[in-house]
Design an enzyme around this catalytic site. Structure first.
Site, PDB file in Angstrom:
ATOM      1  N   TYR A   1       0.844  -1.195   0.000  1.00  0.00           N
ATOM      2  CA  TYR A   1       0.000   0.000   0.000  1.00  0.00           C
ATOM      3  C   TYR A   1       0.889   1.259   0.000  1.00  0.00           C
ATOM      4  O   TYR A   1       1.883   1.326   0.729  1.00  0.00           O
ATOM      5  CB  TYR A   1      -0.919  -0.032   1.229  1.00  0.00           C
ATOM      6  CG  TYR A   1      -1.665   1.265   1.452  1.00  0.00           C
ATOM      7  CD1 TYR A   1      -2.439   1.827   0.439  1.00  0.00           C
ATOM      8  CD2 TYR A   1      -1.590   1.928   2.671  1.00  0.00           C
ATOM      9  CE1 TYR A   1      -3.100   3.020   0.639  1.00  0.00           C
ATOM     10  CE2 TYR A   1      -2.263   3.118   2.877  1.00  0.00           C
ATOM     11  CZ  TYR A   1      -3.015   3.664   1.851  1.00  0.00           C
ATOM     12  OH  TYR A   1      -3.672   4.847   2.046  1.00  0.00           O
TER      13      TYR A   1
ATOM     14  N   ASP B   1       0.596  -8.044   6.605  1.00  0.00           N
ATOM     15  CA  ASP B   1      -0.611  -7.226   6.462  1.00  0.00           C
ATOM     16  C   ASP B   1      -1.647  -8.093   5.747  1.00  0.00           C
ATOM     17  O   ASP B   1      -1.520  -8.388   4.554  1.00  0.00           O
ATOM     18  CB  ASP B   1      -0.269  -5.959   5.667  1.00  0.00           C
ATOM     19  CG  ASP B   1      -1.445  -5.002   5.568  1.00  0.00           C
ATOM     20  OD1 ASP B   1      -2.599  -5.475   5.585  1.00  0.00           O
ATOM     21  OD2 ASP B   1      -1.206  -3.784   5.437  1.00  0.00           O
TER      22      ASP B   1
HETATM   23  O1  P1T Z   1      -6.416   3.543   5.660  1.00  0.00           O
HETATM   24  P1  P1T Z   1      -5.957   2.815   6.892  1.00  0.00           P
HETATM   25  O2  P1T Z   1      -7.059   2.233   7.696  1.00  0.00           O
HETATM   26  O3  P1T Z   1      -5.005   3.616   7.706  1.00  0.00           O
HETATM   27  O4  P1T Z   1      -5.158   1.514   6.379  1.00  0.00           O
HETATM   28  C1  P1T Z   1      -3.953   1.594   5.675  1.00  0.00           C
HETATM   29  C2  P1T Z   1      -3.769   0.345   4.835  1.00  0.00           C
HETATM   30  C3  P1T Z   1      -2.964  -0.667   5.324  1.00  0.00           C
HETATM   31  N1  P1T Z   1      -2.767  -1.805   4.622  1.00  0.00           N
HETATM   32  C4  P1T Z   1      -3.346  -2.004   3.428  1.00  0.00           C
HETATM   33  C5  P1T Z   1      -3.092  -3.267   2.697  1.00  0.00           C
HETATM   34  C6  P1T Z   1      -4.193  -1.033   2.891  1.00  0.00           C
HETATM   35  O5  P1T Z   1      -4.764  -1.267   1.715  1.00  0.00           O
HETATM   36  C7  P1T Z   1      -4.416   0.177   3.603  1.00  0.00           C
HETATM   37  C8  P1T Z   1      -5.273   1.269   3.080  1.00  0.00           C
HETATM   38  N2  P1T Z   1      -5.547   1.179   1.721  1.00  0.00           N
HETATM   39  C9  P1T Z   1      -6.309   2.044   0.989  1.00  0.00           C
HETATM   40  C10 P1T Z   1      -6.887   3.137   1.506  1.00  0.00           C
HETATM   41  C11 P1T Z   1      -6.457   1.697  -0.439  1.00  0.00           C
HETATM   42  O6  P1T Z   1      -7.350   2.228  -1.109  1.00  0.00           O
HETATM   43  O7  P1T Z   1      -5.668   0.852  -0.900  1.00  0.00           O
END
Ligand code: P1T
Length: 393
Positions: free
Chosen positions: A108, A180
């Site tokens: 990400y 993750d």
């Molecule tokens: O947005 P948040 O709750 O802080 O999460 C971050 C995050 C962590 N790990 C992965 C694999 C993610 O996809 C994300 C957040 N991703 C998006 C907002 C997206 O659109 O890919």
């Protein structure tokens, strides 16, 4: 044989999704865990409390969520955070200046930004590698390596990473393996079973499931590690409020059912896209053409709801496509009941430097879709119309 009902800890996943960490309120019988909207808790004497002192440190609604998530991941300990990034940040709090981290090159964009633009200034060092190649991961390890950070499936290219192989590399390096698990969710894959030390989540996605809450979580089986994570959780203070915890708890109850349908819809849509003459390439672990399809079939219970593809057309045509749908909404994020689509290059992965992004395979023409729970016929017709309109056909 005993006639006792089974302990809820020993029940199947779908049962734990609904019950783990929760029970009817002993005072009122309320079936749903109350939202304990209280910042502080009365003490019977100085330091003599009933398990809760102050809501940054702990809150009963949060405890229910943390126990629920731990149970679903098959772990002993859960910690909830104000966002996925707050959870990931807490893992990095475990490290010291000079430590080295091996990271998947397809992660990400916000994770990439946290590592390279925040923690690099604290003298943590990061090597981004192709985590589909365990030899490349092993070669990137140095004596200073303390953490191996991976996503599987990855965001946005849906690469599947061999968890057994990663656990082996991490163990040989005497480093922590953090996974993750946001894209797969514990309904489809439980990394602790493969030897991961920490599982991370953005609860904002499938676990919340309704695009109405932001949250994060860390789960582990290791008590000492959990205590260290808890220390940073409380000291840094990026904790979720009880209403956010309630919403995620409501989401996890339907997680197995939703993941089944997300996976079914995504598989149908990916197969249709693969046969579409205007689509150059489709990334979906459930397709036999996916390079890690067999690994995905072994490691996951189904292939999830995320699909990425490349249009056989210009950057402008791709922009017209993502702007031209009616059922799919053009938006960042994923994992809600409604279908979303986005262009990673300009949206979720805009924080990754262009050259590095292209090297990892995230092209300007890449489109990522979060396949929701709408009728598949409507999703297919919507994309078909948007593709035709984008290419002026
Ligand atoms: O947005 P948040 O709750 O802080 O999460 C971050 C995050 C962590 N790990 C992965 C694999 C993610 O996809 C994300 C957040 N991703 C998006 C907002 C997206 O659109 O890919």
């Amino acid at each position: 044989m005993s006639d006792d009902p089974p302990s809820k800890d020993d029940t199947e996943f779908a049962t734990r999704a609904i019950h783990a960490g929760q029970r009817p309120d002993p005072e009122t019988g309320a079936v749903m865990t109350p939202i304990y909207a209280s910042s502080t808790f009365a003490q019977d004497g100085p330091g003599d409390h009933r398990g809760y002192e102050y809501s940054r440190t702990g809150n009963p609604t949060r405890t229910a969520l943390e126990d629920n998530l731990a149970s679903l991941e098959g772990g002993e300990y859960g910690r909830a955070f104000a966002s996925g990034m707050a959870a990931i940040n807490t893992v990095l709090n475990l490290l010291e200046a000079g430590d080295h981290v091996v990271v998947g090159e397809d992660v990400y964009g916000g994770t990439h930004r946290l590592f390279t633009e925040v923690y690099a200034d604290y003298d943590l060092r990061f090597s981004f590698v192709d985590t589909t190649d365990p030899d490349a991961v092993a070669e990137a390890v140095t004596p200073a390596t303390e953490l191996l950070w991976i996503e599987t499936p990855t965001n946005p290219l849906l690469q599947v990473i061999d968890l057994d192989a990663m656990a082996e590399v991490a163990e040989a390096a005497d480093a922590l393996l953090a996974v993750d698990n946001t894209f797969a969710t514990p309904a489809l894959q439980r990394p602790l079973e493969y030897g991961a030390d920490i599982v991370a989540h953005s609860l904002t996605k499938y676990l919340g499931g309704h695009s109405d809450v932001v949250g994060g979580a860390l789960i582990t089986d290791d008590q000492e590690l959990d205590e260290r994570l808890g220390f940073y959780q409380n000291s840094v203070g990026a904790t979720p409020d009880p209403f956010a915890c309630f919403l995620v708890l409501r989401g996890t109850k339907t997680l197995p059912v939703r993941m089944e349908r997300h996976s079914e819809n995504a598989r149908t849509l990916a197969a249709w896209l693969e046969d579409h003459p205007a689509i150059e390439r489709v990334y979906y672990p459930g397709l036999e053409s996916h390079p890690q399809h067999e690994l995905a079939a072994r490691q996951m219970d189904a292939f999830g709801g995320m699909v990425s593809f490349e249009l056989d057309g210009s950057l402008e045509a791709t922009e017209r496509l993502v702007s031209g749908t009616e059922v799919f909404t053009l938006a960042e994020s994923l994992g809600g009941v409604e279908s979303l689509l986005e262009q990673p290059a300009t949206m979720t992965h805009a924080a990754v430097p262009r050259e590095q992004r292209l090297e990892a395979g995230v092209t300007d023409g890449l489109v990522r879709v979060s396949v929701g729970l709408e009728a598949i016929e409507d999703l297919r017709a919507d994309l078909a119309g948007a593709i035709d309109a984008a290419l002026d056909r």
